[in-house]
Design a protein around this motif. Structure first.
Motif, PDB file in Angstrom:
ATOM      1  N   GLY A 325       0.829  -1.222   0.080  1.00 53.95           N
ATOM      2  CA  GLY A 325       0.052  -0.099   0.026  1.00 53.95           C
ATOM      3  C   GLY A 325       0.720   1.290  -0.188  1.00 53.95           C
ATOM      4  O   GLY A 325       1.996   1.246   0.206  1.00 53.95           O
ATOM      5  N   GLU A 326       0.170   2.403  -0.115  1.00 52.42           N
ATOM      6  CA  GLU A 326       0.761   3.776  -0.317  1.00 52.42           C
ATOM      7  C   GLU A 326       1.687   4.205   0.990  1.00 52.42           C
ATOM      8  O   GLU A 326       2.528   4.614   0.873  1.00 52.42           O
ATOM      9  CB  GLU A 326      -0.400   4.666  -0.495  1.00 52.42           C
ATOM     10  N   ARG A 330       5.455   5.322   0.651  1.00 53.17           N
ATOM     11  CA  ARG A 330       5.721   6.682   1.170  1.00 53.17           C
ATOM     12  C   ARG A 330       6.660   6.920   2.185  1.00 53.17           C
ATOM     13  O   ARG A 330       7.632   7.590   2.104  1.00 53.17           O
ATOM     14  CB  ARG A 330       4.531   7.526   1.693  1.00 53.17           C
ATOM     15  N   ILE A 331       6.760   5.848   3.043  1.00 56.85           N
ATOM     16  CA  ILE A 331       8.043   5.885   4.173  1.00 56.85           C
ATOM     17  C   ILE A 331       9.171   5.691   3.511  1.00 56.85           C
ATOM     18  O   ILE A 331      10.196   6.280   3.558  1.00 56.85           O
ATOM     19  CB  ILE A 331       7.632   4.700   5.062  1.00 56.85           C
ATOM     20  N   ILE A 332       9.363   4.722   2.425  1.00 52.88           N
ATOM     21  CA  ILE A 332      10.654   4.287   1.601  1.00 52.88           C
ATOM     22  C   ILE A 332      10.837   5.911   1.168  1.00 52.88           C
ATOM     23  O   ILE A 332      12.185   6.082   0.930  1.00 52.88           O
ATOM     24  CB  ILE A 332      10.288   3.251   0.750  1.00 52.88           C
ATOM     25  N   GLU A 333      10.150   6.466   0.273  1.00 54.47           N
ATOM     26  CA  GLU A 333      10.340   7.452  -0.426  1.00 54.47           C
ATOM     27  C   GLU A 333      10.837   8.898   0.280  1.00 54.47           C
ATOM     28  O   GLU A 333      12.068   9.412  -0.053  1.00 54.47           O
ATOM     29  CB  GLU A 333       9.246   7.955  -1.384  1.00 54.47           C
ATOM     30  N   GLU A 334      10.240   8.852   1.427  1.00 53.11           N
ATOM     31  CA  GLU A 334      10.517  10.035   2.480  1.00 53.11           C
ATOM     32  C   GLU A 334      11.905   9.794   2.919  1.00 53.11           C
ATOM     33  O   GLU A 334      12.902  10.619   3.015  1.00 53.11           O
ATOM     34  CB  GLU A 334       9.415  10.394   3.384  1.00 53.11           C
ATOM     35  N   PRO A 352       5.914   0.151  -6.708  1.00 55.01           N
ATOM     36  CA  PRO A 352       5.661  -1.220  -6.474  1.00 55.01           C
ATOM     37  C   PRO A 352       5.675  -1.970  -8.080  1.00 55.01           C
ATOM     38  O   PRO A 352       5.471  -1.293  -9.111  1.00 55.01           O
ATOM     39  CB  PRO A 352       4.584  -1.606  -5.927  1.00 55.01           C
ATOM     40  N   SER A 353       5.867  -3.219  -8.141  1.00 52.40           N
ATOM     41  CA  SER A 353       6.073  -3.909  -9.381  1.00 52.40           C
ATOM     42  C   SER A 353       4.580  -3.921  -9.985  1.00 52.40           C
ATOM     43  O   SER A 353       3.443  -3.999  -9.435  1.00 52.40           O
ATOM     44  CB  SER A 353       6.616  -5.359  -9.385  1.00 52.40           C
ATOM     45  N   ILE A 354       4.691  -4.032 -11.392  1.00 52.78           N
ATOM     46  CA  ILE A 354       3.092  -3.843 -11.907  1.00 52.78           C
ATOM     47  C   ILE A 354       2.317  -5.282 -11.980  1.00 52.78           C
ATOM     48  O   ILE A 354       1.197  -5.432 -12.230  1.00 52.78           O
ATOM     49  CB  ILE A 354       3.052  -3.351 -13.572  1.00 52.78           C
ATOM     50  N   PHE A 355       3.372  -6.337 -11.653  1.00 54.76           N
ATOM     51  CA  PHE A 355       2.803  -7.728 -11.632  1.00 54.76           C
ATOM     52  C   PHE A 355       2.320  -8.170 -10.277  1.00 54.76           C
ATOM     53  O   PHE A 355       2.588  -7.926  -9.195  1.00 54.76           O
ATOM     54  CB  PHE A 355       3.902  -8.654 -11.977  1.00 54.76           C
TER      55      PHE A 355
END
Length: 378
Positions: A325-326, A330-334, A352-355
């Motif tokens: 989930g988002e 968001r935690i990783i990106e921040e 995340p992967s599209i698969f």
């Protein structure tokens, strides 16, 4: 290297098939524009590809001269079929891969710990499918390092496999292919994802019982001279750690970023007979948010190092965390933007992967087979 005329014709034929594969459907005139080949050469080559079952005419569109419509060419998705395996530490999934890079799932089985037992199972499944279908390739996604020249699994730490020569265990009259699971995931994303079409630098991170990374540099998969590139899961992130990794080192990133870490640090009871099932149980628990947030932070630490070293445009996460989930991303990106070099994150996208149902590495195994078939066209 000096090319003679027959070899140039073979190279042109492979190039045309590759272009049809990557840009389908398209017309002969478009192929001529892309390749620089004369219309007569394109006509001859596409005629051969149609006769040999690689390509088919699928209709027409527009007009490139009064009264004439462009005939479009596409690949035949069922022209070549591969038997593909996603070798997991606990569970192996398999299915059929098609010439358009898609996969239909076939089933799964518990991964035998001994290589000879594993390949006995592969042969059994191959024999079953071969009774009704013509299988052109067997393609394996492996959670470890694979020397593709010798078809040798150098090391799959979480399986306990070392120096496994695949062709010694699996003897078939068709090509047998294998590569690292994260490498294949990069191939799958590059082949199927719209936002990867023009990307030159990307990293795919598989989070399972271990952590693997596939690296795309200058638009090409980078495996390294000894096929050990991309083993970021075994970079040291804690110099003082007394935790020993399956690779025999201490303080490896995968000790803190794999699903095993989350399972070990969750204080409640989890259902399941292996790590994959237990992590699936953990994700459903209402009180698991804290440990999953910490897992996201642990993953981010490794991503920071990767971003600072490789400056990728996209970092893709797959495996067992892609559906978290988002909030997780968001935690990783921040955390990455807070810790990494600012200029390195200017154009960075983390997703995340599209698969989903069919894993990225299983799709990648199918794409690997497609590439091998094209490379061997004569």
């Amino acid at each position: 290297m000096k090319y003679n005329s027959p070899w140039i014709k073979v190279l042109n034929k492979r190039n045309v098939l590759k272009i049809v594969h990557e840009n389908r459907p398209l017309s002969r005139s478009e192929i001529s524009e892309i390749t620089g080949l004369t219309p007569s050469s394109v006509t001859r080559i596409t005629k051969e590809l149609i006769e040999e079952g690689f390509v088919q005419e699928v209709g027409s569109e527009g007009k490139n001269s009064p009264g004439r419509r462009r005939i479009l060419l596409d690949i035949k998705s069922d022209a070549f079929i591969s038997l593909v395996f996603d070798v997991g530490v606990n569970v192996t999934t398999y299915g059929l891969g098609y010439f358009d890079g898609t996969v239909t799932l076939g089933g799964s089985f518990e991964t035998p710990k001994a290589p000879e037992k594993f390949f006995e199972k592969v042969k059994e499944i191959f024999d079953r499918y071969s009774a009704t279908k013509k299988i052109n390739r067997v393609s394996l996604s492996v959670p470890g390092m694979v020397d593709m020249e010798e078809n040798r699994i150098l090391m799959a730490p979480n399986l306990g496999w070392r120096d496994v020569v695949i062709n010694d265990f699996l003897k078939l009259d068709i090509p047998i292919l294998a590569d690292n699971e994260a490498n294949l995931s990069v191939l799958a994303e590059k082949y199927h994802s719209e936002d990867m079409k023009d990307v030159k630098e990307a990293v795919f991170i598989v989070i399972r019982e271990g952590v693997g990374t596939g690296v795309l540099i200058d638009g090409k998969l980078y495996r390294g001279p000894t096929y050990t590139a991309g083993e970021a899961g075994h970079m040291t992130v804690d110099m003082r750690s007394d935790k020993r990794c399956h690779c025999s080192n201490r303080g490896c990133w995968e000790l803190f970023a794999s699903i095993n870490w989350a399972i070990q640090h969750y204080e409640g009871k989890l259902e399941g007979k292996n790590a994959i099932e237990k992590f699936a149980s953990l994700k459903k628990k209402q009180d698991s948010r804290k440990v999953l947030e910490k897992l996201a932070e642990n993953i981010a630490i490794g991503v920071v190092n990767i971003v600072n070293i490789l400056n990728p445009q996209i970092v893709i996460l797959g495996g067992e965390v892609q559906d978290l989930g988002e909030y997780f991303y968001r935690i990783i990106e921040e955390e990455v933007k807070r810790r990494a070099l600012k200029d390195a994150t200017k154009e960075l996208k983390i997703r995340p992967s599209i698969f989903g149902t069919v894993s990225s590495n299983l799709v990648g195994a199918a794409v690997l087979a497609v590439e091998n078939i094209i490379e061997n066209v004569t």
